[in-house]
Motif scaffolding. Sequence first.
Motif, mmCIF file in Angstrom:
data_model
loop_
_atom_site.group_PDB
_atom_site.id
_atom_site.type_symbol
_atom_site.label_atom_id
_atom_site.label_comp_id
_atom_site.label_asym_id
_atom_site.label_seq_id
_atom_site.Cartn_x
_atom_site.Cartn_y
_atom_site.Cartn_z
ATOM 1 N N GLY A 20 2.996 8.764 -3.600
ATOM 2 C CA GLY A 20 2.936 8.813 -2.150
ATOM 3 C C GLY A 20 4.315 8.887 -1.547
ATOM 4 N N GLN B 246 -3.814 6.875 6.267
ATOM 5 C CA GLN B 246 -4.699 6.361 5.224
ATOM 6 C C GLN B 246 -3.843 5.675 4.161
ATOM 7 O OE1 GLN B 246 -7.355 9.247 3.522
ATOM 8 N NE2 GLN B 246 -8.083 7.839 1.963
ATOM 9 N N TRP B 247 -4.057 4.353 4.008
ATOM 10 C CA TRP B 247 -3.271 3.546 3.072
ATOM 11 C C TRP B 247 -4.134 3.153 1.879
ATOM 12 C CZ3 TRP B 247 1.846 3.038 3.718
ATOM 13 C CH2 TRP B 247 2.360 3.292 4.994
ATOM 14 N N ASN B 248 -3.576 3.274 0.680
ATOM 15 C CA ASN B 248 -4.251 2.870 -0.549
ATOM 16 C C ASN B 248 -3.530 1.659 -1.126
ATOM 17 O OD1 ASN B 248 -6.101 5.099 -0.550
ATOM 18 N ND2 ASN B 248 -4.387 6.387 -1.172
ATOM 19 N N LYS C 135 0.911 7.903 6.523
ATOM 20 C CA LYS C 135 0.970 6.663 7.316
ATOM 21 C C LYS C 135 -0.311 6.408 8.111
ATOM 22 C CE LYS C 135 4.933 6.886 9.608
ATOM 23 N NZ LYS C 135 6.159 6.512 10.305
ATOM 24 N N SER D 153 0.840 -1.198 0.000
ATOM 25 C CA SER D 153 0.000 0.000 0.000
ATOM 26 C C SER D 153 0.871 1.242 0.000
ATOM 27 C CB SER D 153 -0.909 0.018 1.230
ATOM 28 O OG SER D 153 -1.725 -1.130 1.270
ATOM 29 N N SER E 269 0.899 5.640 0.972
ATOM 30 C CA SER E 269 0.257 6.655 1.813
ATOM 31 C C SER E 269 1.079 7.938 1.783
ATOM 32 C CB SER E 269 0.164 6.141 3.248
ATOM 33 O OG SER E 269 -0.332 7.128 4.121
#
Length: 187
Positions: free
Chosen positions: A106, A81-83, A79, A74, A76
């Motif tokens: 990111g 909100q992770w996509n 640290k 992922s 971000s």
Amino acid sequence: AESIFSTVTSDVVANSNPENSIVNIKDGNLKTAWSSPFGQQQANVIMDLGERKIVSAIRLLWDWIYFAKAYTISISDDKTQWNPIVSATNENGVVDLFKNLKDIKGRYLKIQMTQNSNGFYRLAEMEVYTSDCNCIAPKSDVVTEIKDEKRYKESVEIDLYPIPVEKILFYNLKNYNLSLVTIEILD
């Protein structure tokens, strides 16, 4: 394209021995690696790229026995909100390459490991590229001979990568016995 060298942390480590340290995954040395504690299925590694960057390729070089069979990568900016950008299941170790990633930006990359292959994780290198890398060649059709101490010959399949090579050449041998071997590579 060059791999980004940055800071890296992990929520777990096998012990305080330097050979298991998280910094080993970015030292360029395949003989060193980060190791998780034995029996630990959940493990996270976070790489701080230093600033927001475009990520187009990620290459993980695992120990061929102690690798992650399932994990998510992922990205971000904070640290929090992770996509997710990669979901890997049923992996088989050695090299996992994710290239041609599009619109990935990111500061932080996280590998969230959820299933190990044989008791723990051992990751030798984590490479992050800011433009598409040509960091692994297709499987070659090179066939060579390997001679053991008894002069026994057999046909062997060998994969070499990356082609062309700059600093480190990786190889994978198939269809060979575990006797003493000598490999000579000429260009």
